[in-house]
Design a protein around this motif. Structure first.
Motif: not given
Length: 459
Positions: A151, A200-201, A197
């Protein structure tokens, strides 16, 4: 090395079957391992390069900063080289042509437990990023080093390095993804509807319920606004938003935020006052929600406007622009959801999308504390001059500055407005007051006045 060993055996007339370990053992022939020589040579050259005060040193500093940015590290990469595997090589365009002399030197020194001591003052000046205490890199690293590198490009684009940037000012909850649009470090404010994402992680790691932080991630309240771009929340008399504009003002008496719709037709008067149509929050059961449903107030003690032409709201509040924040701007065209579009078109209901009530309450309350000097504001290196100028502004309207929302405050505002609109301002004021239990927690004060004009009592 094999050719060197063969020559060594031949010269000393040793058998070619003699174990190599005998040749390399420093207690037998006192021969230093060539790998150790190479390690010493590379380490010495690297230290010379780091300590150079000339052009070589400057180039090395620039390359270290480039690597620090590439790996999104909060400190000097010589000190913070947390990569025990080769995942970091993915950041280079091709692993086949990967060749970074500085990185490999750092890795060799780390593997051989050789530490480099760096001048702390110079390190802070040149490399240290002081925006927080909990790097996102380390938190995502609990799921594995590869998770962060998966990420890293998106995280860098969103401008987030520390968890502190994603926590409310009171440092007890994680702000919603949509609230990031109010942060000054985010360059791209368009994609704030659906959380990324990586967010959210991170949310699953640091929170209990998606909002409340786990105890190990909570900190003391911040003495600043944590990167909120207050300039975009201010009301400019020369640049009124064209869309439906939601205003937030802190009600210290009720210890809560009051939300209303900006009445643009009334504008901002000479005293920097404006009028908002009061709204009440309804159906806000989920404090994690990014939607706030509102209903027009049918009338309450905050209503202090009686002579407003074409009143579209039953409850209208005259407030000072200095005390207000724009907490939401909405347009019918921006809403694709048919359910929310029907609510927004309802005359009595309003909906704020991509806005979390807990986040704007936290911002409004702390903005109120800082502006009124009830909480000391500590500047940081990255603090902008614009924000500091805003904090030292003063609210010239003593009524809205010193008095909380109440019927008395409303009456004083009405009297003030009538006197300002009067054709002549020549009148007399007679006052009296008293104080009881001065200096104690039970201290009370009463005050009264009459306004006389042409021997007639106006108020």
């Amino acid at each position: 090395m094999s050719s060197f060993r063969r020559a060594f055996r031949k010269k000393l007339k040793f058998s070619w079957r003699m174990p190599t370990a005998i040749i390399n053992h420093n207690l037998i022939y006192n021969i230093k391992d060539i790998a150790d020589n190479q390690l010493q040579a590379k380490g010495t050259n690297f230290l010379i390069q780091l300590n150079d005060t000339g052009l070589l040193g400057k180039i090395t500093t620039l390359r270290l900063k480039q690597l620090q940015y590439k790996f999104w590290i909060e400190d000097n990469i010589v000190l913070e080289f947390p990569f025990d595997n080769n995942f970091y090589k993915k950041l280079f365009y091709s692993r086949r042509i990967y060749d970074n002399w500085i990185l490999e030197n750092i890795k060799i020194l780390k593997i051989n437990n050789i530490d480099i001591s760096i001048n702390n003052k110079l390190n802070i000046e040149n490399y240290k990023i002081t925006g927080g205490f909990m790097p996102v890199r380390k938190i995502l690293g609990t799921l594995g080093t590869e998770k962060f590198f998966t990420y890293i490009h998106r995280i860098k684009k969103d401008g987030v390095m520390f968890l502190d940037q994603l926590i409310g000012i009171f440092n007890s909850f994680l702000i919603n993804w949509c609230t990031l649009k109010l942060k000054s470090f985010r360059e791209d404010t368009r994609n704030y509807v659906k959380a990324k994402k990586w967010y959210r992680e991170l949310q699953n790691i640091v929170t209990i319920d998606g909002k409340t932080l786990k105890s190990e991630y909570k900190m003391s309240a911040a003495p600043h606004l944590k990167g909120y771009d207050i300039a975009q929340c201010e009301i400019d008399r020369n640049d009124f938003p064209k869309q439906l504009t939601f205003i937030g003002v802190w009600n210290n008496r009720n210890n809560d935020i009051e939300i209303g719709v900006l009445i643009k037709t009334s504008g901002i008067d000479e005293q920097n006052n404006l009028i908002i149509g009061h709204l009440n929050v309804i159906n806000n059961v989920d404090f994690k929600s990014s939607t706030i449903q509102l209903q027009k107030c049918l009338g309450c003690e905050l209503d202090n406007i009686d002579q407003l032409n074409q009143k579209s709201f039953n409850c209208n509040i005259l407030v000072n622009a200095y005390d207000c924040l724009i907490v939401g701007v909405q347009s019918n065209n921006a809403i694709n959801n048919a359910h929310y579009r029907s609510i927004l078109n309802n005359n009595n209901l309003k909906t704020m999308l991509q806005t979390n009530l807990l986040d704007i309450t936290d911002l409004s309350y702390n903005d109120f504390l800082f502006k009124n000097g009830w909480k000391s504001y500590e500047t940081t290196i990255s603090q902008s001059v614009i924000l500091m100028d805003r904090l030292v502004k003063t609210n010239d309207n003593l009524i809205t500055k010193l008095l909380d929302f109440s019927n008395d405050r409303n009456q004083l505002i009405i009297i003030q407005k009538q006197l300002l609109e009067s054709s002549t301002r020549k009148f007399e004021i007679y006052t009296d007051g008293s104080v009881r239990d001065f200096g104690s927690q039970q201290c009370t004060i009463s005050f009264g006045f009459i306004i006389v004009k042409n021997n007639m009592i106006l108020h």
